[in-house]
Every structure is written in C-alpha cells, then in structure tokens.
Design an enzyme around this catalytic site. Structure first.
Site, PDB file in Angstrom:
ATOM      1  N   TRP A 310      -4.394   3.528  -9.789  1.00  0.00           N
ATOM      2  CA  TRP A 310      -3.699   3.309  -8.519  1.00  0.00           C
ATOM      3  C   TRP A 310      -2.194   3.531  -8.673  1.00  0.00           C
ATOM      4  CZ3 TRP A 310      -8.013   0.735 -10.092  1.00  0.00           C
ATOM      5  CH2 TRP A 310      -9.079   0.649  -9.197  1.00  0.00           C
ATOM      6  N   CYS A 345     -11.523   2.835  -4.952  1.00  0.00           N
ATOM      7  CA  CYS A 345     -12.678   2.062  -4.480  1.00  0.00           C
ATOM      8  C   CYS A 345     -13.752   2.908  -3.824  1.00  0.00           C
ATOM      9  CB  CYS A 345     -12.218   0.940  -3.551  1.00  0.00           C
ATOM     10  SG  CYS A 345     -11.614   1.470  -1.938  1.00  0.00           S
ATOM     11  N   HIS A 404     -11.180  -1.647   1.924  1.00  0.00           N
ATOM     12  CA  HIS A 404     -11.829  -1.697   0.617  1.00  0.00           C
ATOM     13  C   HIS A 404     -13.286  -1.303   0.817  1.00  0.00           C
ATOM     14  CE1 HIS A 404     -12.817  -2.574  -3.423  1.00  0.00           C
ATOM     15  NE2 HIS A 404     -13.503  -3.683  -3.173  1.00  0.00           N
ATOM     16  N   ASP A 427     -20.081  -4.578  -5.997  1.00  0.00           N
ATOM     17  CA  ASP A 427     -18.748  -3.965  -5.962  1.00  0.00           C
ATOM     18  C   ASP A 427     -18.366  -3.537  -7.368  1.00  0.00           C
ATOM     19  OD1 ASP A 427     -16.168  -3.175  -5.502  1.00  0.00           O
ATOM     20  OD2 ASP A 427     -15.547  -5.001  -4.463  1.00  0.00           O
ATOM     21  N   TYR A 589      -3.025   1.762  -0.555  1.00  0.00           N
ATOM     22  CA  TYR A 589      -4.030   1.153   0.329  1.00  0.00           C
ATOM     23  C   TYR A 589      -4.475  -0.207  -0.193  1.00  0.00           C
ATOM     24  CZ  TYR A 589      -8.084   1.979  -2.700  1.00  0.00           C
ATOM     25  OH  TYR A 589      -8.998   1.942  -3.726  1.00  0.00           O
TER      26      TYR A 589
END
Length: 836
Positions: A310, A345, A404, A427, A589
C-alpha cells in the site's frame, strides 16, 4: 452390541462381500477362516485371502506399486481401466466439472460416478473379488481416511464410500462408485485389487487414473450444501464477476476474471494447501480449508500467494490495480513457489473467490464501503483532536477505509450453536493477526449482525468493520480526552456483491446489520461494545445537536477541477454562528492520509430553521503533485457553534474517476482459431503517461499476460490490436487494464460468444502462431475510429457478463445417476430407488 462407525477405519469392513447384493437375500455374516502359517508368510500365494481385509501386505508401502506384479495362472488380471473422465463424459457433466480444462476425472464428493474395468479373463462373481483403492497424501493410512479401500458391493452407510456393480459382460464390468460426502478433497491415486483362487492381483498405480475429488454444494449431506441450488451457477460455476470499489457516493465497478476452471488453476489451489502443510486428514472440513486459504492468499507468515503493498511504489512488481484476474497470479505462484508482487484487498478477495469456487465451495466477493479497521479491540473508530479541533494524526491509529473487499462462503458451522450456518466471512487481506496468523474467518454473518463478537473466528474484528461507531475525542486542558461527538451511522454502508444472473449490484447490507438506528441495531452495537476495551462510552451521552452537517462532491475525472459543498442545517429557532476548519488531503483507499495540502477557515451564520452552503474548489494544479493510488482524497471538517458550544466533526472521502478502455472484437471467435481484439484508450491528462503497460486475461481464452506500449502523450489516443485464441466455446469475457505511474485503475471488458471448433480432417489443425500487437497512435483530440463489432461480440467498457445461466441439469439429488446426458448404460434401480 453397537456397530462401530466404519469411518474410523475406512475400507476395513468386517462384512465385506464381493457378491452382488440383492434385495431378496439377507446379508450373510462373514465366515471366519483359520489362517495357516503359509498365509502369514504370503497371503497372496496361499489362495486363502480374507475378504475382510484388503489392506497392504506386510512391508508394502501404499501407493508404491508402479510396475505390474508377478502374474500366476488363474489370477484375475486387470488389463484396462477407464475412469470415464473426459471433459465430455457423463461423469464430468453430472458432477458440474465439465468446464475444468483437465483430462483427469474430476468428481464432487457424495455423488456417484462410473468406472469401467477390463480383465484378461471373464469375470465370475462367484469366484472373483474386486476392491478399488484410493490414496491421497504422502503417507496414506486407512485410519486417517487417506487410504480408502472400497470392496465391490459394500457400503455400510450413506456417509461412507461404496462401489456396486452396474453391469458386466464377459471380461468387462461397469462400476458405480460413491465417495463419502465428507471425503478429503484433493487429488487421489487410484488402483484396483482382485482376488481369486490363484491369489491377489494388485494393479499398479498409474498417473493416468489420478482423480480429483471436490466439495459438493449440490449434495445435501455435504457441509457446503447450498439449498438454493439455483444460485450455484453464480457462486460456483461463474468464471467472471464484478468487484466494487471507490466511495459510498461514487461507486466504481470492475470485471474480474476468476478463471477457476482454467488449466493449472486446480493444481495451484491444492499446492496452496500443501505449501501451508495442512494435514490431508483435515482437508475434508470446509471450515479449516477456508481458514487456511485466507492465510495462504497473503504472503505473511507462510510465503503465501500475494505480497500486500500500500506504499504506492510498485517498481518491483505489478501495480495491484493492473491485475484483471486471478489466473496469472495463481499460475505464477505455483510455477515459481515465490509470492507474487503485489496485491491489495480486491486482489486478495478475487483470488480467494477463485480458490474456493475451484475447490467447490459457494463463494462471492463482497465490498463494504466506509469499512472500519479497529486496531485496539475497542469496537469503535476513535478519532482524536487537540483543543482547537485539529486532528492528532499520531494518535489516530484506527482508520476507515473508503472500501474494503472480502469474501462470503457458504457452509454449515457444527462448531457453533445452531443458527449460524450459511454465509461466512473470510478475509485474506492481512490487517490483524488471528491466533498469531494473518488470516480472518470464517465468521458467521448472522453473528456479526447481532453483535455476538465472542463467536469464532474473528467476529469482533468483522463486526467493527461493518457496524462500529465513530467516536470523536477532544483533548482537554489537563491533557485528558473527552468524547465530544459519536457518529452512529458512519461505518458499514452499501455492502455490495454482484447479483445472481445479472450485471447489477446487489445490496446485502441487511444481511450484515439491522436497519441503522433501529432498536435491534443499537442493541447489537452495545452488546458488542461490552466485549470491547471501551464499553463505558455508551453510559453517558453529554453531546447535543441542533446543527447538522453533510457534504457532497461533484463528479470529476482525473485532470479536472473538483467542487465540494458543505451543507449546514439549523434545527433550532435561533440563528447560529459556526466557525469551520476545512482540511483536504490525498489518501489511500485504506484511510491513510498524507498531510493536508489545502486548508481553509470559514465563519458561517445560519438563520433560524435555515440552511447554509459552504463551497470549496480544488484545482488540478493543487492536487496533481500529491495524487496517489485510486485518486482518492479526504475532506476533514471540524468546527464549533458559538452560542451552544456544540462541536462539529465530519470526514468525507471522494475520488477522481478514470477513463475506460474500449475493446472491440475484429473477427469471429471460434475455438482453436486466432482472432484479434482492438483496444482503444485516450489519455485524459495534460501530461505524458510513461511506461504504459496493458494486461489481458480471459477464462477459456489464450491471451498474452502483458503488452508494453511505452509513453502516451497528453490527450493522445492509442489503438492497438492483439491476437488471442479461444480455447472453450460459450459466453466468454476478455478483461483488460492499463497501468502507468501517472494513471492507473483503467479497465475494460469485452463479452463474446465463442463458437465450437468446426469438424476437421485428422492432422489438418495447425497450431496457431502468436501475433505481436499492432499499435497505432492518433493525434490529441482525434476520436478513435468506431469500426463496430461483429455480431457475436458485445463490446462495452467496464461491463461484466451475466452469470452462467441455470444449468439444465437443475439440482439433481446428490445420489442421482451420473448418466444425466443419457448414458449408453441402462441403469437399474434397487428397492430404495437408487441406481444399481
């Protein structure tokens, strides 16, 4: 005396009989034979093999037979095995596995399939015995369910393996085999043992007969069974889908190629379980399999599939926005054994959908807008300000992601109280560790909805993502912090997934939470908070409101100016004076922001029972030097009402839109024949895009991975043609993306109908050659030529294909015959109605 559970030692059954069972004859108890000294030395040669024990001979290593054994006269020698596993076979069609690009037999557990055996002499049911042998894992053991022996004519229960004789003629027999609905999933070795008066003949294991066994959501006895079988065309069989991104007020969508049936993907999925070291004996449990998958899709702890990044620097790998599907990622990981760079993600979630659908678990990709990341188990999003209501960023460890993406997968939860079966959250994005490992789930959606955060796995973290409150704290003169405002409806909006059978977005928020502000929703929040670290915040609510605030942003593309508007509403009968501080910063984000690049202070007077709007303009020149991935920014507003002391606080995220790629099919799409696609892109920026790279991928299509174009000038239009070859007929999608350091998140998709290959004479099908892309560039401002698409294509930017239509096979009973297309074998039925 109770009958022992045969699953405790699969294959060693005391009443194994090789004779055809009939409804009219009672089952005879097994005959005990005295074993002489010769049997103890060599039971094969003794001619007195016990039908009750087909296990390996002393010193034999299961699965080690690779050559034919010594053959003695009179032995029932296996001369041929036909697994009936071709892609067009009735086995594959009945098991919904005909799309897998494999020649091996692929079946779903708990459902019968046919196998044909051939012998060197005629088969005599009175004199001959037959046993099927399945092995999985490095050290097969019957006690662990990894060495399975299936004597012909035996099945002790509906939850065990069984084999029955359907028909035989001289030296050929057709068997119907049924696996256990809880069988281990994976790739099995297969062989056959026979017995006669001359001794036992163990056929060698041959890689040609390797068989894949998958989860079966069509089987009522399988824990992954989904009663709404009409939706399995979407959640198991659909090879493409939609992933939603952006912000709550500016929803973006992109097509993702799951490609779960493509060549090599199934092996890559099983390799993930091997790489993790998951015991084979645990691979029949969808709870454990999904948990391992959530851990292995990210690279932390175990060198899994994807490295998360990220930072904005993707020079050592691929920008996460450039991926268009899971296939290339999984194949690269399997081929190299090293984690693939990079993912975020939606990439993690797309890969999880591919893996779980490939293994047979109904799965969907889910996007949550305004998704909270709780770092201290408080089950609240805590935002800290100083005495002047300026954000204290060094204390704001919690974050609210614009969006997400995670996964829902369907299964029963026997490890939880009743009522928590169905959709489970998984997840794979590495955010917080679970039991020391970066994974999350499976967690019951029903538990999340009702705030039951003590349910396993990771319910507290999942609850905070969708239904925590945003709590604003102000530093006091003595250094302590006081709650000045609680925003109760800020987290978990527009929870979205692709609708079944269409391109529409399906809002599933009501599955995750009760209606905002309802008594049930507040009860769930307070129930969850009791198990958090700040349960006291709901005891005393000292804040009051007579001024409300909302924000909207005008849609703008990257390169354009942005207009924001802050709306203030006075609910009181007196005028109010408000001082406002406005801060604008670019953000990832994930909610992480840089320092504010634009700050303004405003004094606003709002009339009694009136409204006031405060505009704010952000020019391209102001935000261009600071722009990061996703083109997102955050407006932070804080203020105070002079007359009442009411504190105002709000955060609003917005994003810049990006252009689409336009894809046009330039010829008919036919299996095995090359055709071309034209890609058109116009640079929207007044600056040059450097090092532009295009990515392409499509299920059932042979495409290049990447195409490097180079620099694209300001406002320049680029056209390029690329050759690809369809591999499977039917509705297919070709997904493309463009990436450069100056602009990313540019996508397009082409939907086409691929015709089957025409009949050809043998040896008349030359292998197609890969053509190089043909590139042309138009001058700035010139519009791309619209050549139109052939009748069998549907070209539209950023559009996905509808889900695979309901299968004409319907929802067969998991015990149904594999002859769904009409087998040449006429199936007989016993008194229970089952085929025999």
């Amino acid at each position: 005396m109770p009958v022992p559970d045969p699953r405790g030692d699969t294959g060693r059954w005391a009443n194994a009989s090789a004779r055809l069972r009939t409804a009219s004859l009672p089952e005879q108890p097994p005959r005990r034979r005295r074993r002489n000294w010769f049997y103890r030395c060599c039971r094969c040669c003794s001619g007195q093999a016990d039908d009750a024990d087909w296990g390996p001979a002393p010193g034999e290593v299961p699965g080690a037979r690779r050559t034919a054994p010594v053959i003695r006269e009179g032995m029932l020698v296996v001369s041929g095995i036909d697994m009936l596993g071709g892609r067009s076979s009735t086995n594959r069609y009945a098991h919904h596995t005909d799309e897998y690009e494999y020649d091996n037999l692929i079946v779903r557990r708990g459902q019968p399939f046919d196998v044909r055996l051939q012998f060197q002499q005629d088969y005599d049911p009175e004199e001959h015995r037959v046993c099927l042998e399945f092995l999985i894992g490095p050290s097969p053991q019957t006690s662990k369910g990894t060495h399975i022996l299936v004597p012909l004519g035996t099945r002790l229960s509906d939850r065990s393996w069984g084999a029955e004789l359907v028909d035989w003629e001289k030296n050929t027999m057709l068997l119907r085999v049924t696996s256990s609905p809880t069988a281990i999933i994976g790739k099995y070795q297969f062989s056959v043992k026979t017995r006669s008066k001359a001794g036992e003949y163990p056929a060698p294991f041959d890689p040609r007969y390797e068989t894949y066994v998958l989860f079966n959501p069509w089987c009522p006895e399988d824990p992954v069974y989904m009663p709404q079988t009409g939706t399995l065309g979407e959640y198991v069989l659909n090879e493409t889908g939609r992933i939603y991104y952006g912000t709550e007020s500016q929803i973006g969508e992109r097509t993702w190629n799951y490609g779960q049936f493509d060549q090599g993907v199934l092996d890559a999925c099983l390799y993930m379980l091997d790489r993790r070291g998951m015991p084979h004996a645990s691979r029949g449990d969808p709870i454990m399999v999904s948990r391992v998958v959530s851990a292995m899709v990210n690279s932390l702890d175990d060198n899994g599939v994807l490295v998360g990044n990220w930072t904005g620097d993707y020079s050592r790998g691929t920008n996460p926005s450039a991926w268009v599907g899971s296939r290339d990622i999984l194949l690269k990981y399997h081929q190299t054994g090293y984690p693939v760079m990079y993912g975020q993600c939606w990439v993690f979630a797309g890969v999880v959908t591919t893996v779980l659908r490939c293994l047979g678990i109904a799965t969907r990709t889910v996007t949550n807008y305004n998704s909270a990341h709780d770092t201290d188990v408080s089950l609240t999003m805590d935002i800290y300000f100083d005495e002047n209501m300026k954000p204290l960023e060094h204390l704001n460890a919690d974050s609210v992601w614009n969006f997400h993406v995670w996964n829902d997968c369907w299964m029963t939860r026997p490890d939880l109280p009743s009522g928590f079966d169905g959709w489970q959250v998984v997840d794979a994005t590495p955010q917080e560790s679970s039991s020391g490992i970066f994974c999350c789930g499976p967690c019951s959606v029903e538990a999340i909805k009702n705030g039951l955060v003590y349910m396993k796995y990771d319910a507290s973290f999942c609850f905070a993502e969708v239904n925590s409150d945003k709590v604003y704290w102000q530093r006091q003169a003595d250094g302590s912090f006081k709650i000045v405002y609680v925003e109760e409806k800020a987290i978990g909006h527009l929870i979205s997934t692709k609708a079944v059978g269409s391109h529409k977005r399906d809002d599933i928020t009501t599955l995750y939470k009760h209606p905002e502000g309802s008594e049930e929703e507040r009860k769930a929040v307070e129930t969850a908070a009791k198990h958090g670290t700040k349960a006291h915040i709901y005891k005393n609510k000292e804040w009051r409101e007579d001024i409300s605030m909302s924000v909207d942003a005008q849609d703008a593309y990257t390169g354009q100016d942005i207009t924001l508007r802050v709306h203030l509403k006075n609910k009181s009968g007196m005028p109010r004076d408000v001082s406002l501080n406005l801060f604008v910063a670019v953000m990832y984000y994930t909610g992480v922001t840089s320092s504010a690049f634009k700050k303004e202070q405003r004094q606003v007077q709002i009339p009694a029972n009136g409204t006031q709007t405060v505009p704010m303009l952000i020019t391209y020149a102001e935000y261009k030097p600071h722009l990061v991935d996703q083109g997102a920014m955050k407006l932070s507003i804080s203020g105070k009402v002079t007359e009442t002391g009411q504190v105002l606080a709000k955060e609003h995220t917005f994003r810049l839109r990006t252009p689409d790629l336009t894809l046009t099919l330039m010829g008919p799409a036919i299996v095995g024949q090359e055709t071309q696609v034209q890609i058109v892109f116009k640079n929207p920026l007044p600056v040059t895009l450097t090092g532009a790279v295009f990515h392409m991928e499509g299920s059932g299509l042979s495409t290049p991975n990447t195409m490097t174009v180079g620099d694209i000038g300001p406002h320049q239009t680029v056209k390029m043609r690329q050759t690809f070859t369809p591999l499977r007929p039917g509705r297919r999608q070709l997904v493309a993306s463009m990436d450069s350091p100056q602009l990313s998140q540019v996508h397009g998709v082409l939907t086409m109908d691929v015709a089957p290959a025409p009949a050809r004479a043998p040896g008349n099908s030359p292998a197609p050659a890969r053509a190089s892309p043909v590139l042309s560039r138009d001058s700035p401002g010139r519009q791309p030529t619209n050549r139109g698409s052939p009748a069998n294509s549907r070209a539209s930017p950023a559009r996905g294909s509808p889900a695979r239509q309901p299968d004409p096979r319907g929802s067969p009973n998991a015990r149904g015959s594999p002859n769904a297309r009409g087998s040449p074998v006429v199936a007989r039925r016993d008194r229970t109605g089952r085929p025999v």
